[in-house]
Design a protein around this motif. Structure first.
Motif, PDB file in Angstrom:
ATOM      1  N   SER A  34      31.067  38.089  42.328  1.00 12.64           N
ATOM      2  CA  SER A  34      32.177  38.044  41.373  1.00 12.64           C
ATOM      3  C   SER A  34      33.476  38.569  41.966  1.00 12.64           C
ATOM      4  N   ARG A  35      34.594  37.889  41.610  1.00 12.57           N
ATOM      5  CA  ARG A  35      35.910  38.377  42.014  1.00 12.57           C
ATOM      6  C   ARG A  35      36.278  39.640  41.254  1.00 12.57           C
ATOM      7  N   THR A  36      35.553  39.878  40.142  1.00 16.08           N
ATOM      8  CA  THR A  36      35.842  41.052  39.325  1.00 16.08           C
ATOM      9  C   THR A  36      34.868  42.182  39.615  1.00 16.08           C
TER      10      THR A  36
ATOM     11  N   TRP B 296      35.577  45.755  38.784  1.00 16.96           N
ATOM     12  CA  TRP B 296      35.655  46.169  37.384  1.00 16.96           C
ATOM     13  C   TRP B 296      34.342  46.796  36.907  1.00 16.96           C
TER      14      TRP B 296
END
Length: 119
Positions: free
Chosen positions: A26-28, A31
């Motif tokens: 994931s690019r996130t 988070w």
């Protein structure tokens, strides 16, 4: 959606060390709070380490405290578990997990990597 892939498991003698890695798709990734959990045959899953999204805070189960260290590199979308002074009771399948909230449940899990510690 977060896809997690663990690596680094294997067979080691008691007292030895291993470093597990978990790569996230994931690019996130940055988070998420990340954690490592393990499950030995016939036993319930035990979550042994957790790290916040920033890496500023870590939490450990008493069973591994002082021997294992969790860390993360958000630039590489990777979380690590350095395991030192391994014991036969550390033998288990180790899973990487991701949680959208710092103290919330894990929503995403990897496929696991086997760690076997011989006496």
């Amino acid at each position: 959606q977060v896809h997690l892939v663990e690596s680094g498991g294997g067979l080691v003698q008691a007292g030895g060390s291993l470093r597990l890695s978990c790569a996230a798709s994931s690019r996130t990734f940055s988070w998420y709070a990340m954690g490592w959990c393990r499950q030995a045959p016939g036993k319930e899953r035990e979550c042994v380490a957790r790290i916040t999204w920033s890496g500023d805070n870590t939490y450990y189960a008493d069973s591994i405290k002082g021997r294992f260290t969790i860390s993360r590199d958000n630039a590489k979308n990777t979380v690590y578990l350095q395991m030192n002074n391994l014991k036969p009771e550390d033998t288990a399948v180790y899973y990487c997990a991701a949680a959208p909230m710092s103290t919330g449940p894990y929503d995403y899990w990897g496929q696991g990597t086997q760690v076997t510690v011989s006496s």
